[in-house]
Every structure is written in structure tokens, then in C-alpha cells.
Scaffold this motif. Sequence first.
Motif, PDB file in Angstrom:
ATOM      1  N   SER A 109       0.829  -1.206   0.000  1.00  0.00           N
ATOM      2  CA  SER A 109       0.000   0.000   0.000  1.00  0.00           C
ATOM      3  C   SER A 109       0.860   1.251   0.000  1.00  0.00           C
ATOM      4  O   SER A 109       0.560   2.238  -0.684  1.00  0.00           O
ATOM      5  N   PHE A 110       1.939   1.223   0.760  1.00  0.00           N
ATOM      6  CA  PHE A 110       2.849   2.360   0.857  1.00  0.00           C
ATOM      7  C   PHE A 110       3.537   2.624  -0.481  1.00  0.00           C
ATOM      8  O   PHE A 110       3.664   3.773  -0.916  1.00  0.00           O
ATOM      9  N   GLN A 111       3.948   1.570  -1.139  1.00  0.00           N
ATOM     10  CA  GLN A 111       4.625   1.724  -2.430  1.00  0.00           C
ATOM     11  C   GLN A 111       3.670   2.218  -3.508  1.00  0.00           C
ATOM     12  O   GLN A 111       4.051   3.010  -4.380  1.00  0.00           O
ATOM     13  N   ALA A 112       2.414   1.774  -3.445  1.00  0.00           N
ATOM     14  CA  ALA A 112       1.421   2.173  -4.451  1.00  0.00           C
ATOM     15  C   ALA A 112       0.693   3.458  -4.074  1.00  0.00           C
ATOM     16  O   ALA A 112      -0.064   3.999  -4.887  1.00  0.00           O
ATOM     17  N   LYS A 113       0.919   3.941  -2.837  1.00  0.00           N
ATOM     18  CA  LYS A 113       0.202   5.105  -2.311  1.00  0.00           C
ATOM     19  C   LYS A 113      -1.308   4.907  -2.450  1.00  0.00           C
ATOM     20  O   LYS A 113      -2.054   5.788  -2.870  1.00  0.00           O
ATOM     21  N   SER A 114      -1.735   3.711  -2.067  1.00  0.00           N
ATOM     22  CA  SER A 114      -3.134   3.334  -2.155  1.00  0.00           C
ATOM     23  C   SER A 114      -3.442   2.382  -1.009  1.00  0.00           C
ATOM     24  O   SER A 114      -2.594   2.128  -0.157  1.00  0.00           O
ATOM     25  N   HIS A 115      -4.677   1.876  -0.951  1.00  0.00           N
ATOM     26  CA  HIS A 115      -5.050   0.901   0.072  1.00  0.00           C
ATOM     27  C   HIS A 115      -5.173  -0.462  -0.580  1.00  0.00           C
ATOM     28  O   HIS A 115      -6.111  -0.728  -1.338  1.00  0.00           O
ATOM     29  N   LEU A 116      -4.212  -1.334  -0.308  1.00  0.00           N
ATOM     30  CA  LEU A 116      -4.181  -2.660  -0.919  1.00  0.00           C
ATOM     31  C   LEU A 116      -4.241  -3.742   0.151  1.00  0.00           C
ATOM     32  O   LEU A 116      -3.861  -3.519   1.303  1.00  0.00           O
ATOM     33  N   SER A 117      -4.703  -4.903  -0.248  1.00  0.00           N
ATOM     34  CA  SER A 117      -4.716  -6.068   0.641  1.00  0.00           C
ATOM     35  C   SER A 117      -4.022  -7.225  -0.070  1.00  0.00           C
ATOM     36  O   SER A 117      -3.767  -7.171  -1.271  1.00  0.00           O
ATOM     37  N   THR A 118      -3.714  -8.266   0.677  1.00  0.00           N
ATOM     38  CA  THR A 118      -3.086  -9.448   0.101  1.00  0.00           C
ATOM     39  C   THR A 118      -4.025 -10.640   0.232  1.00  0.00           C
ATOM     40  O   THR A 118      -4.869 -10.678   1.139  1.00  0.00           O
ATOM     41  N   GLU A 119      -3.876 -11.599  -0.673  1.00  0.00           N
ATOM     42  CA  GLU A 119      -4.737 -12.786  -0.638  1.00  0.00           C
ATOM     43  C   GLU A 119      -4.310 -13.749   0.459  1.00  0.00           C
ATOM     44  O   GLU A 119      -5.125 -14.502   0.985  1.00  0.00           O
ATOM     45  N   THR A 120      -3.026 -13.748   0.771  1.00  0.00           N
ATOM     46  CA  THR A 120      -2.508 -14.645   1.800  1.00  0.00           C
ATOM     47  C   THR A 120      -1.697 -13.861   2.825  1.00  0.00           C
ATOM     48  O   THR A 120      -1.245 -12.744   2.567  1.00  0.00           O
ATOM     49  N   SER A 121      -1.518 -14.462   3.964  1.00  0.00           N
ATOM     50  CA  SER A 121      -0.695 -13.869   5.021  1.00  0.00           C
ATOM     51  C   SER A 121      -0.077 -15.019   5.798  1.00  0.00           C
ATOM     52  O   SER A 121      -0.765 -15.725   6.539  1.00  0.00           O
ATOM     53  N   PHE A 122       1.237 -15.208   5.620  1.00  0.00           N
ATOM     54  CA  PHE A 122       1.886 -16.365   6.229  1.00  0.00           C
ATOM     55  C   PHE A 122       3.186 -15.937   6.888  1.00  0.00           C
ATOM     56  O   PHE A 122       4.136 -15.541   6.222  1.00  0.00           O
TER      57      PHE A 122
END
Length: 400
Positions: free
Chosen positions: A211-224
Motif C-alpha cells: 500500500s505504501f509503495q502504491a500510495k493506495s489501500h491494498l490487501s493481500t490474498e494470503t498472510s503467512f
Amino acid sequence: MTVKEVESAAERLKYIVHHTPVNSSRTFSEMSGTELFIKCENLQKTGSFKVRGAYNKLAKMAEKGETDSVVSSSAGNHAQGVAYAASARRMNATIVMPRSTPIAKVAATSGYGANVVLHGDCYDDAYQKALEIQQETGAVFVHPFDDEDVIAGQGTVALEIFKDIPTVDAVLIPAGGGGLLAGMACYIKQINPRVKVIGVQAQGANAIVQSFQAKSHLSTETSFTIADGISVKVPGKTTTELINSYVDEMVTVTDEEIADAILLLLERTKMLVEPAGAASLAAALHKKINLNGQRVVCVLSGGNIDVSFIHKIVEKGLITRGRQLKFGTVMLDIPGSLQHFSAIVASCGANIIMVQYDRLHADLRLNEAILHIVCEVSGTKHGQDVIEKLAQNGYKVFLE
């Protein structure tokens, strides 16, 4: 989010939470090339910083004469923070936790007086159940990070750092949903824009980094990641906006680097820190950003770790630091083979702590076995010496 909101939160928390110590470390300073300090939120009430935001939220509700009941969802530190805060404010609290939550965390949460509901197999299931209870009862939902009152409470960590180390140059802060990082960054940059704010995420749970790199609000499909406290797929929208505005840099650390930091904290400071809490120190020790010669504070955000999980963390840390050597080799499956092999390892000064035979592998001949070995060694070079000695004696070694 203003400085005044964080300062007001500090007043509400004045006699509730600990002003946790900021300790210097010559060892960590030498390893990182900085003048390094650790902010010990692992010594906070309930074992993490989470109680700050939870209490500030509930205290503001009381000031407004709002409901005396709250509901929340969490598998860890937020649950205990809300439970403690509700008990201190004499409010009713219902915390929904996944059924897979360790018994110790469930017991700790209920021990603070909360009504614990076990539901679902993951945090998302628990979150949906908490929203259902909120609709049914009219209780206020206390979000673990995406709430301005919670964020302001977490920002009080930065206020304490400035009191103790006013000449700080950089602060490294773990991030999952982003509440702690957002609150601290807002306060730090409005008080002293010169101070660098670096957020740290686990490599396997890097939604805020993206999100910081894209300057947007992003999520991820996985978190491990082993750092369950910052294992978040969907960061907060409010926290993301604040982080994108105030944070200087976001970096990631591997699980192996986190385990290494936990082991070092145990050895050098005699403190037990959970994986999420050790992420900031891992970033400094592994030099994820150039801070040479600067005065740096790493926030150890929590110390709540499942006791049954500690041995896995220690083993991973020992392997990362080259203190344990895991490898396999093929040998003849005849009397005396293991004795001969062991004698070579012993001559190198290494200690075998685990042996496992595999006689069923498809590529083996009838008189062969694969030997899986774990050895204690003094470091990476010592481990390489052991492997070279075995190779000189005809053993083909493969690392595991």
C-alpha cells in the motif's frame, strides 16, 4: 489526527498503563552500527501496547456518556487489551476469538473479566460473528486498529519515547493493521519532522508495504508468517492513509530474521518478545535501512508468545545464526557405519543432537540409508568445517 488527540489520550492513560522503559544496548548498537535503544512494550500491562488504544477508546466513550457495553474480535493482544480496559472502566465486554486460539490466550482474556465467545476457524469468522453480536446487542464495536481513538492511544508510545530520548534520529515500528505505526508516525512527524519513521512488516504479510509503495489501500490474498501479531491481509483504511502521509520508509523482514532477533533478546537482555514485537529489532540488526551512526529506537510491541511455540522459534533462530546445522547424507546401512560417522563429527568438536534414519527412499540401494542429522556448532564457519571434514571422508552432504 492531531498532536492534541495523542496528548489527551496520554492524560487518560496516565494512571492506567506503564510508562515502559527505553533501554540502551551496547551489543545491539555494535551489531546494527547505530546507537540503539529498545522501547519495551512487551513489559506493558496485558503484555503489549494494545491496551493503550483500547483504554483510550473506552474512556472517550464514557466521557460522551455512550453505551456501557463493547464487543470486539481478536486472536491475541487486542482481546486482552479490550478486556482489561473494559474491566478498568466497569464496562461489559464480549470478545469473539477463533476456536483455534491457544487456551492460554483465551484464559488470559476471560481472566480480565470479558465474556469470551469462540467462533470460526480464523479471525475473519470471529470478526463477522462480533459484528452480528454488535447488531443484536447495540454494543460498540472496538476495532483493533482502524479507529482514530485507538490510533491516538497507540500514538502515546511515541510521546513517551520523546520524553526519554528527545534527540532520537529514527524509530522502527512493527506494523500489521497499522494502528501503532499510524499513531506514532502522526505524533512524531508533527512534533519533529526530522525524525525518521520506518515501518516494519513480515515478508509474508506485507499489505502495508504494498500500500505504501502504491500510495493506495491494498490487501493481500494470503498472510503467512510466524509473527501472528502482524499477520494481517487487510490493513485499515484510516491507518493506511496516515502511514502513506507520515511514514518515511517501509521494510520487510523474514521469519528467520525475526527468530534470530527473538533469540538474541533472550540471550542478551533476558526478555521474551513475541515475533511481531521483535520485527523492528530484526530490521535494525539486519540493516534493512542505512542508519549508521544514528540514535535509533526499536519498538518491541509485545511479549505474548505461546509457550509451546517457543522451542520452534529458538530452533529457527539457532539455524539462522549457524548455531545448529541440519543436513542429510547417504551411508551404508551396516554395523559400525554410524559409529564411524559420529567419530568424524566428534573430531570436529560438533555435538549431534538428533539422528533420523530413512531406509525407504526410492533412490536408495538395498544396503543404504539416508541419515538426517542436527548438530550443535559454534557458528557458520564451524558448520562449514564439519561439512568439509565429512566430504573429505567420502560423505556427500546435502543441507536441509
